[in-house]
Design a protein around this motif. Structure first.
Motif, PDB file in Angstrom:
ATOM      1  N   THR A  35       0.840  -1.179   0.000  1.00  0.00           N
ATOM      2  CA  THR A  35       0.000   0.000   0.000  1.00  0.00           C
ATOM      3  C   THR A  35       0.880   1.235   0.000  1.00  0.00           C
ATOM      4  O   THR A  35       1.734   1.380   0.884  1.00  0.00           O
ATOM      5  CB  THR A  35      -0.882   0.018   1.265  1.00  0.00           C
ATOM      6  N   PRO A  36       0.751   2.136  -0.979  1.00  0.00           N
ATOM      7  CA  PRO A  36       1.564   3.356  -0.965  1.00  0.00           C
ATOM      8  C   PRO A  36       1.262   4.206   0.266  1.00  0.00           C
ATOM      9  O   PRO A  36       0.128   4.277   0.721  1.00  0.00           O
ATOM     10  CB  PRO A  36       1.155   4.088  -2.243  1.00  0.00           C
ATOM     11  N   VAL A  37       2.288   4.836   0.793  1.00  0.00           N
ATOM     12  CA  VAL A  37       2.157   5.691   1.964  1.00  0.00           C
ATOM     13  C   VAL A  37       2.447   7.123   1.520  1.00  0.00           C
ATOM     14  O   VAL A  37       3.474   7.390   0.896  1.00  0.00           O
ATOM     15  CB  VAL A  37       3.136   5.271   3.077  1.00  0.00           C
ATOM     16  N   THR A  38       1.537   8.039   1.830  1.00  0.00           N
ATOM     17  CA  THR A  38       1.727   9.448   1.477  1.00  0.00           C
ATOM     18  C   THR A  38       2.724  10.077   2.439  1.00  0.00           C
ATOM     19  O   THR A  38       2.568   9.979   3.646  1.00  0.00           O
ATOM     20  CB  THR A  38       0.388  10.201   1.536  1.00  0.00           C
ATOM     21  N   ILE A  39       3.732  10.724   1.868  1.00  0.00           N
ATOM     22  CA  ILE A  39       4.788  11.350   2.665  1.00  0.00           C
ATOM     23  C   ILE A  39       4.786  12.848   2.412  1.00  0.00           C
ATOM     24  O   ILE A  39       4.671  13.294   1.269  1.00  0.00           O
ATOM     25  CB  ILE A  39       6.174  10.782   2.291  1.00  0.00           C
ATOM     26  N   PHE A  40       4.916  13.625   3.480  1.00  0.00           N
ATOM     27  CA  PHE A  40       5.137  15.057   3.383  1.00  0.00           C
ATOM     28  C   PHE A  40       6.589  15.274   3.754  1.00  0.00           C
ATOM     29  O   PHE A  40       7.005  14.931   4.862  1.00  0.00           O
ATOM     30  CB  PHE A  40       4.204  15.810   4.337  1.00  0.00           C
ATOM     31  N   ALA A  59      17.390  16.617  -5.697  1.00  0.00           N
ATOM     32  CA  ALA A  59      16.590  16.412  -4.489  1.00  0.00           C
ATOM     33  C   ALA A  59      16.377  14.916  -4.302  1.00  0.00           C
ATOM     34  O   ALA A  59      15.744  14.269  -5.132  1.00  0.00           O
ATOM     35  CB  ALA A  59      15.251  17.118  -4.610  1.00  0.00           C
ATOM     36  N   ALA A  60      16.936  14.359  -3.235  1.00  0.00           N
ATOM     37  CA  ALA A  60      16.813  12.928  -2.940  1.00  0.00           C
ATOM     38  C   ALA A  60      15.536  12.704  -2.139  1.00  0.00           C
ATOM     39  O   ALA A  60      15.531  12.749  -0.913  1.00  0.00           O
ATOM     40  CB  ALA A  60      18.028  12.432  -2.174  1.00  0.00           C
ATOM     41  N   ALA A  61      14.443  12.461  -2.848  1.00  0.00           N
ATOM     42  CA  ALA A  61      13.142  12.264  -2.207  1.00  0.00           C
ATOM     43  C   ALA A  61      12.961  10.799  -1.827  1.00  0.00           C
ATOM     44  O   ALA A  61      13.384   9.898  -2.546  1.00  0.00           O
ATOM     45  CB  ALA A  61      12.029  12.695  -3.146  1.00  0.00           C
ATOM     46  N   VAL A  62      12.319  10.570  -0.706  1.00  0.00           N
ATOM     47  CA  VAL A  62      12.066   9.229  -0.185  1.00  0.00           C
ATOM     48  C   VAL A  62      10.645   8.814  -0.545  1.00  0.00           C
ATOM     49  O   VAL A  62       9.723   9.622  -0.479  1.00  0.00           O
ATOM     50  CB  VAL A  62      12.255   9.215   1.349  1.00  0.00           C
ATOM     51  N   THR A  63      10.476   7.554  -0.926  1.00  0.00           N
ATOM     52  CA  THR A  63       9.151   6.982  -1.146  1.00  0.00           C
ATOM     53  C   THR A  63       8.930   5.897  -0.102  1.00  0.00           C
ATOM     54  O   THR A  63       9.883   5.336   0.424  1.00  0.00           O
ATOM     55  CB  THR A  63       9.009   6.373  -2.549  1.00  0.00           C
ATOM     56  N   VAL A  72       7.098  -0.504   7.046  1.00  0.00           N
ATOM     57  CA  VAL A  72       7.178   0.419   5.920  1.00  0.00           C
ATOM     58  C   VAL A  72       8.431   0.100   5.115  1.00  0.00           C
ATOM     59  O   VAL A  72       9.510  -0.103   5.682  1.00  0.00           O
ATOM     60  CB  VAL A  72       7.212   1.885   6.406  1.00  0.00           C
ATOM     61  N   THR A  73       8.286   0.055   3.796  1.00  0.00           N
ATOM     62  CA  THR A  73       9.419  -0.165   2.896  1.00  0.00           C
ATOM     63  C   THR A  73       9.827   1.179   2.319  1.00  0.00           C
ATOM     64  O   THR A  73       9.034   1.848   1.663  1.00  0.00           O
ATOM     65  CB  THR A  73       9.044  -1.137   1.766  1.00  0.00           C
ATOM     66  N   PHE A  74      11.069   1.581   2.589  1.00  0.00           N
ATOM     67  CA  PHE A  74      11.599   2.850   2.118  1.00  0.00           C
ATOM     68  C   PHE A  74      12.413   2.642   0.840  1.00  0.00           C
ATOM     69  O   PHE A  74      13.059   1.616   0.658  1.00  0.00           O
ATOM     70  CB  PHE A  74      12.529   3.475   3.166  1.00  0.00           C
TER      71      PHE A  74
END
Length: 161
Positions: A35-40, A59-63, A72-74
């Motif tokens: 399930t995708p997790v919304t990140i701010f 910009a090294a953005a994390v998902t 949670v899988t980063f």
């Protein structure tokens, strides 16, 4: 006689079809849905320089995605053209803290898939369910200790399922 041969041929074909579909179904890999997790977040930023000595900023953005509640899988995927700069070989370190449960830890992921480094491109952490805050930092590897430097750390938050 012809009818008996036709029935035998049809039943043999049906049996072969069932056997093939069963064998195919058994050979297919099991796919785990996440399930995708919304990140701010404010991603970590790095100064990158290409082979033509053209500077830029990455910009090294994390998902994040959740394979099961409390986990949670980063990942921190990046584009191949960024990996061809001084960012190639950099690692993304994610330090997290679950505010509700107190679960804390660190995971490190490799943003460049084709870089020869044993660090995984995705890492699963036991964050626990609830609000999670995290910081993101860029580090080098033993092969390229200055990869991704200079950099500015990032921060973010999400709610883990």
């Amino acid at each position: 006689m012809r009818l008996a041969r036709s029935i035998t041929a049809v039943s043999a074909a049906a049996f072969a079809s069932i056997a093939m579909s069963t064998a195919t179904a058994a050979a297919e890999p099991v796919v785990v849905t996440e399930t995708p997790v919304t990140i701010f977040q404010l991603p970590a930023h790095s100064l990158v320089v290409s082979g033509l000595v053209v500077p830029g900023i990455h910009a090294a953005a994390v998902t994040a995605a959740s394979p099961e509640p409390g986990h949670v899988t980063f990942a921190a995927p990046t584009r191949p053209e960024v990996c061809a700069t001084t960012f190639g070989g950099a690692l993304v370190r994610i330090d997290y803290l679950n505010i509700a449960t107190g679960n804390a830890g660190t995971v490190t992921v490799r943003p460049c898939e084709n870089f020869l480094e044993p660090t995984p491109t995705r890492a699963t952490a036991n964050t626990g369910s609830g609000p999670v805050v995290f910081s993101v930092g860029l580090t080098g590897t033993a092969y390229r200790p200055t990869a991704g430097q200079p950099s500015i750390p990032g921060v973010g938050t999400f709610t883990a399922p």
